[in-house]
Design a protein around this motif. Structure first.
Motif, PDB file in Angstrom:
ATOM      1  N   LEU A   1       0.826  -1.210   0.000  1.00 28.97           N
ATOM      2  CA  LEU A   1       0.000   0.000   0.000  1.00 28.97           C
ATOM      3  C   LEU A   1       0.862   1.263   0.000  1.00 28.97           C
ATOM      4  N   VAL A   2       2.001   1.204   0.700  1.00 30.66           N
ATOM      5  CA  VAL A   2       2.940   2.332   0.658  1.00 30.66           C
ATOM      6  C   VAL A   2       3.389   2.572  -0.778  1.00 30.66           C
ATOM      7  N   ALA A   3       3.722   1.494  -1.476  1.00 31.58           N
ATOM      8  CA  ALA A   3       4.195   1.611  -2.852  1.00 31.58           C
ATOM      9  C   ALA A   3       3.118   2.176  -3.774  1.00 31.58           C
ATOM     10  N   LEU A   4       1.849   1.951  -3.408  1.00 35.26           N
ATOM     11  CA  LEU A   4       0.740   2.464  -4.219  1.00 35.26           C
ATOM     12  C   LEU A   4       0.393   3.911  -3.883  1.00 35.26           C
ATOM     13  N   GLY A   5       1.123   4.500  -2.935  1.00 29.72           N
ATOM     14  CA  GLY A   5       0.911   5.906  -2.604  1.00 29.72           C
ATOM     15  C   GLY A   5      -0.049   6.157  -1.472  1.00 29.72           C
TER      16      GLY A   5
ATOM     17  N   THR B   1       0.006   1.249  12.219  1.00 32.17           N
ATOM     18  CA  THR B   1       0.474   1.439  10.841  1.00 32.17           C
ATOM     19  C   THR B   1       1.835   2.117  10.822  1.00 32.17           C
ATOM     20  N   ARG B   2       1.962   3.172  11.617  1.00 30.31           N
ATOM     21  CA  ARG B   2       3.244   3.889  11.676  1.00 30.31           C
ATOM     22  C   ARG B   2       4.374   2.964  12.108  1.00 30.31           C
ATOM     23  N   ASN B   3       4.099   2.107  13.086  1.00 28.47           N
ATOM     24  CA  ASN B   3       5.122   1.156  13.551  1.00 28.47           C
ATOM     25  C   ASN B   3       5.509   0.189  12.440  1.00 28.47           C
ATOM     26  N   HIS B   4       4.516  -0.318  11.702  1.00 29.80           N
ATOM     27  CA  HIS B   4       4.815  -1.238  10.597  1.00 29.80           C
ATOM     28  C   HIS B   4       5.683  -0.554   9.540  1.00 29.80           C
ATOM     29  N   VAL B   5       5.356   0.681   9.228  1.00 30.95           N
ATOM     30  CA  VAL B   5       6.128   1.409   8.220  1.00 30.95           C
ATOM     31  C   VAL B   5       7.575   1.602   8.695  1.00 30.95           C
ATOM     32  N   GLU B   6       7.741   1.977   9.963  1.00 30.59           N
ATOM     33  CA  GLU B   6       9.094   2.171  10.499  1.00 30.59           C
ATOM     34  C   GLU B   6       9.884   0.871  10.464  1.00 30.59           C
ATOM     35  N   HIS B   7       9.226  -0.241  10.810  1.00 31.52           N
ATOM     36  CA  HIS B   7       9.913  -1.530  10.820  1.00 31.52           C
ATOM     37  C   HIS B   7      10.335  -1.963   9.416  1.00 31.52           C
ATOM     38  N   LEU B   8       9.442  -1.774   8.457  1.00 25.92           N
ATOM     39  CA  LEU B   8       9.817  -2.212   7.106  1.00 25.92           C
ATOM     40  C   LEU B   8      10.891  -1.301   6.511  1.00 25.92           C
ATOM     41  N   TYR B   9      10.871  -0.014   6.870  1.00 26.86           N
ATOM     42  CA  TYR B   9      11.981   0.861   6.465  1.00 26.86           C
ATOM     43  C   TYR B   9      13.298   0.308   6.989  1.00 26.86           C
ATOM     44  N   THR B  10      13.301  -0.070   8.275  1.00 31.23           N
ATOM     45  CA  THR B  10      14.511  -0.584   8.909  1.00 31.23           C
ATOM     46  C   THR B  10      14.993  -1.851   8.229  1.00 31.23           C
TER      47      THR B  10
ATOM     48  N   ASN C   1      12.584   6.497   2.985  1.00 30.57           N
ATOM     49  CA  ASN C   1      11.356   7.198   2.616  1.00 30.57           C
ATOM     50  C   ASN C   1      10.466   6.274   1.794  1.00 30.57           C
ATOM     51  N   ARG C   2       9.274   6.764   1.461  1.00 31.20           N
ATOM     52  CA  ARG C   2       8.268   5.927   0.806  1.00 31.20           C
ATOM     53  C   ARG C   2       8.663   5.609  -0.637  1.00 31.20           C
ATOM     54  N   THR C   3       9.332   6.554  -1.282  1.00 35.68           N
ATOM     55  CA  THR C   3       9.762   6.291  -2.657  1.00 35.68           C
ATOM     56  C   THR C   3      10.758   5.145  -2.705  1.00 35.68           C
ATOM     57  N   GLN C   4      11.745   5.178  -1.798  1.00 33.66           N
ATOM     58  CA  GLN C   4      12.728   4.095  -1.738  1.00 33.66           C
ATOM     59  C   GLN C   4      12.058   2.775  -1.375  1.00 33.66           C
TER      60      GLN C   4
ATOM     61  N   ALA D   1      12.047  -0.645  -3.553  1.00 33.40           N
ATOM     62  CA  ALA D   1      12.495  -1.905  -2.953  1.00 33.40           C
ATOM     63  C   ALA D   1      11.436  -2.991  -3.136  1.00 33.40           C
ATOM     64  N   ALA D   2      10.176  -2.615  -2.997  1.00 40.78           N
ATOM     65  CA  ALA D   2       9.090  -3.589  -3.175  1.00 40.78           C
ATOM     66  C   ALA D   2       9.099  -4.151  -4.587  1.00 40.78           C
ATOM     67  N   ILE D   3       9.365  -3.301  -5.568  1.00 41.95           N
ATOM     68  CA  ILE D   3       9.427  -3.771  -6.961  1.00 41.95           C
ATOM     69  C   ILE D   3      10.625  -4.689  -7.159  1.00 41.95           C
ATOM     70  N   ASP D   4      11.777  -4.272  -6.616  1.00 37.91           N
ATOM     71  CA  ASP D   4      12.998  -5.070  -6.768  1.00 37.91           C
ATOM     72  C   ASP D   4      12.846  -6.443  -6.135  1.00 37.91           C
ATOM     73  N   LEU D   5      12.089  -6.508  -5.035  1.00 41.97           N
ATOM     74  CA  LEU D   5      11.929  -7.779  -4.319  1.00 41.97           C
ATOM     75  C   LEU D   5      10.760  -8.605  -4.885  1.00 41.97           C
ATOM     76  N   GLY D   6      10.099  -8.093  -5.882  1.00 40.75           N
ATOM     77  CA  GLY D   6       8.998  -8.846  -6.488  1.00 40.75           C
ATOM     78  C   GLY D   6       7.765  -8.919  -5.619  1.00 40.75           C
TER      79      GLY D   6
END
Length: 336
Positions: free
Chosen positions: A284-288, A305-314, A320-323, A327-332
């Motif tokens: 969903l982050v990747a979808l904006g 939600t904020r915690n999940h986003v922080e964890h997946l960033y780590t 940031n969301r663009t990166q 990454a989501a695309i690169d990982l399939g």
């Protein structure tokens, strides 16, 4: 007699540094017949000036290697394993509650590596790093390790240094570079809360994540001066809670628990140690989607939600969301 000499040297070297030869001799005399062998004390007393001359100026490591009769020999793999086991056993003698700790960590980490499907070389590396991960504990006083109450800030800083000391000790041994690189990471955590370097996410490879989980699980099963040993079930529950909180890699935790005999689901792991929920959030982050939109979509709170986003960033090593989307695309992990 050799051990009597070592016992004396171990203590008087400290007092030699603190107060000089006279202080070292006074301590030896005071403990003669109790802590120290009288014959050894007598020899030291009579020749203290000669024995201590230049001791503090020379590099002990280089001096020991120069005296080694087999200094040019290269160890075979079985000989290396035997040596590292001896080192681990020696470190574990420092505190009664550590007996067997290093060997158990090594066995568990190697078993978890096999459970995870790692190659034989990586399993061997996990085993060896597990044996010597705690070598730096020798540089922290026992009054800190055995303190039953909370540590002071200064004491905690000493504890946080021990993986660094493991690195310093083993880095002087040719041929152990990969073992050292792994052993020094066993107290690092995915969210950056570990030590000594605060590594996070992509900075920690699969072996580091497994070793960290194996060492922690084994430590929880052992008593400590400030707590009782946990049961296997309680230790597993705590490990899983910490994985959900982003401190440990969930797949590494499950590999360790599976190797330890706990019932666990075996499935193809998500990349980068992501959990299933984090993969949903990442999509969903990747979808904006904003965090509030994600919370509404997944029926979870904004804070969660904020915690999940922080964890997946780590875990992805992004900022940031663009990166994260890239990454989501690169990982399939995207549906298109």
């Amino acid at each position: 007699i050799e051990m009597h000499i070592v016992h004396l040297a171990d203590v008087v070297e400290v007092h030699l540094r603190a107060g000089g030869p006279a202080t070292a001799v006074a301590v030896a005399r005071a403990r003669r017949g109790t802590q120290f062998c009288p014959r050894v004390v007598q020899v030291f007393d009579e020749a203290a000036a000669e024995i201590t001359a230049g001791v503090l100026e020379q590099d002990a490591w280089s001096a020991a290697l120069a005296r080694a009769p087999d200094g040019n020999d290269v160890l075979s793999d079985p000989e290396l394993d035997e040596l590292l086991r001896a080192m681990g056993d020696f470190v574990d003698l420092k505190c009664p509650f550590l007996l067997g700790h290093s060997k158990h960590v090594a066995d568990l980490a190697a078993a978890a590596g096999r459970y995870r499907g790692l190659s034989g070389a990586h399993v061997e590396l996990l085993y060896r790093a597990g044996l010597v991960h705690g070598l730096g504990r020798m540089g922290v006083p026992n009054q800190i390790w055995e303190k039953p109450g909370p540590l002071t800030t200064a004491e905690w800083e000493r504890v946080r240094m021990y993986p660094y000391l493991t690195d310093r000790i083993l880095s002087r041994v040719d041929g152990l570079e990969s073992v050292v690189a792994l052993a020094r990471t066993h107290r690092e955590r995915l969210d950056g809360s570990g030590y000594p370097n605060g590594l996070r996410g992509a900075e920690l490879h699969a072996e580091s994540r497994i070793l960290a989980a194996a060492e922690t699980y084994q430590r929880l099963l052992e008593p400590r001066p400030h707590r009782r040993a946990l049961t296997a079930e309680d230790a597993a529950a705590r490990m899983r809670r910490d994985a959900r909180a982003g401190r440990f890699d969930a797949e590494a935790v499950e590999a360790v628990l599976g190797a330890a005999g706990h019932r666990t689901e075996r499935r193809a792991p998500w990349p980068a140690g992501l959990t299933g929920r984090e993969v949903e959030v990442l999509g969903l982050v990747a979808l904006g989607y904003t965090n509030r939109q994600i919370a509404a979509e997944l029926h979870i709170t904004h804070k969660t939600t904020r915690n999940h986003v922080e964890h997946l960033y780590t875990k992805l090593g992004v900022h940031n969301r663009t990166q994260a989307g890239l990454a989501a695309i690169d990982l399939g992990l995207m549906p298109w």
